[in-house]
Design an enzyme around this catalytic site. Structure first.
Site, mmCIF file in Angstrom:
data_model
loop_
_atom_site.group_PDB
_atom_site.id
_atom_site.type_symbol
_atom_site.label_atom_id
_atom_site.label_comp_id
_atom_site.label_asym_id
_atom_site.label_seq_id
_atom_site.Cartn_x
_atom_site.Cartn_y
_atom_site.Cartn_z
ATOM 1 C CG MET A 147 -2.082 -0.996 0.978
ATOM 2 S SD MET A 147 -3.138 -0.529 -0.432
ATOM 3 C CE MET A 147 -2.471 -1.604 -1.714
ATOM 4 C CG HIS A 148 3.865 1.222 -3.119
ATOM 5 N ND1 HIS A 148 5.021 0.700 -2.582
ATOM 6 C CD2 HIS A 148 3.509 0.396 -4.132
ATOM 7 C CE1 HIS A 148 5.349 -0.396 -3.244
ATOM 8 N NE2 HIS A 148 4.457 -0.610 -4.184
ATOM 9 C CG ASP A 149 0.240 5.516 -4.194
ATOM 10 O OD1 ASP A 149 -0.382 5.314 -5.253
ATOM 11 O OD2 ASP A 149 1.482 5.625 -4.157
#
Ligand code: RIB
Ligand code: CA
Length: 318
Positions: free
Chosen positions: A237-239
């Site tokens: 869940m980079h962002d």
């Protein structure tokens, strides 16, 4: 929404962008979404943003942005997010169109209207914001903070040295990191370990809820691509990691340091060169570094409570 942090998300949906939008819409005062090239063409990232809003029944203005990087050809990466940029589930058709205003104008006007209050989340290539800075340099003073998913304090993903969002437009990232605004950067070194595992996906699917079930399907696709490409065991869940600190400030630990973007390196173009020479393991965030710090750089996340907060938030949608 008197007390919620005002935020604008500039993004390239993108599986993790989609979750960042849904999380911010519930937990913060999401004023606008601007879209950019990156995970797919800007036409597709715009359509994907509108479809995610239709899925959740959200009415947030979406302004389409730039189709190409500032100083190079667009790089195409269908590998990670699929042909549409958001493969893995059938999303509803958009119920709204993008607003007429261009993303660059929306960034400038929103920051001007909410001076000192607006957080701008840059979770795709930073082309739109860099172009906005060129048009209106005062933008750097108007924003409360820029929160970036991009770069890395250690390894890259698209090359051994560079993370995708910065690699896709290094000139833009260099301009943003040099603009003088307060910056918070969460890089790939943290985000690749912070994501949905199969248990989280199963929990969302078992909820029987439309939004969470659709996200579960999208994440199943994304997890498989990440597993196959990088051997990851989570759908990163980079962002979302760029947005969570405004809801749960302690879930990600940062250190103030200097960040510069390599533009000329044969092997290192697009690398975020973070000065970690004085950052010892466990160092507190006030450790002093060489030069004048221009960013807070993430070192680690409490990934389990962070992801639980995100899943719990997604489960509040019908
Ligand atoms: O490297 C991760 C970044 O690239 C994320 O923003 C993801 O959405 C992709 O754009
Ligand atoms: Ca993104």
């Amino acid at each position: 929404m008197a007390d919620k942090t005002k935020i604008l998300i500039d993004c390239d949906p993108g599986h993790d962008d989609a979750v960042a939008i849904l999380f911010a819409a519930r937990q913060l005062d999401l004023l606008a979404i601007t879209t950019v090239h990156g995970n797919n063409t800007v036409e597709n990232t715009t359509r994907n943003a509108l479809s995610v809003l239709a899925l959740a029944g959200l009415d947030v203005p979406v302004a389409q942005g730039l189709a190409d990087p500032l100083a190079m050809a667009r790089i195409s990466v269908a590998a990670m997010h699929g042909k549409s940029g958001l493969d893995g589930a059938t999303l509803p058709e958009p119920v709204r169109k993008p607003i007429a205003a261009h993303a660059i104008d929306v960034i400038i006007e929103t920051a001007s209207k909410h001076r000192g209050e607006l957080v701008v989340a840059l979770v795709g290539p930073q082309t739109n914001f860099a172009a906005a800075l060129a048009r209106e340099p005062k933008l750097a003073q108007w924003v409360r903070e820029i929160t970036i998913m991009g770069g890395s304090a250690t390894l890259g993903n698209v090359t051994p040295a560079a993370e995708f969002n910065v690699y896709a437009d290094p000139e833009a990232a260099a301009a943003v990191f040099a603009c003088g605004a307060p910056i918070r950067m969460v890089g790939y070194n943290v985000t690749r370990l912070t994501g949905f595992d199969q248990g989280d996906i199963d929990r969302m699917k078992a909820s029987g809820k439309r939004v969470a079930g659709t996200i579960a399907d999208l994440m199943g696709f994304y997890l498989e691509r990440q597993r196959r490409t990088f051997g990851l065991t989570v759908a990163p869940m980079h962002d979302v990691c760029a947005v969570v600190p405004y809801v749960a400030p302690d879930f990600i630990r940062y250190v103030e340091t200097t960040v510069q973007v390599e533009l000329a390196g044969t092997l290192t173009r697009g690398m975020t060169v973070c000065d970690m020479r004085t950052v010892r393991p466990g160092a507190r965030s006030d450790v002093k570094v060489a030069g004048t710090p221009n960013a807070r750089v993430a070192l680690e996340s409490q990934n389990r409570p962070l992801i639980d907060l995100v899943v719990d938030t997604l489960l509040t949608y019908s």
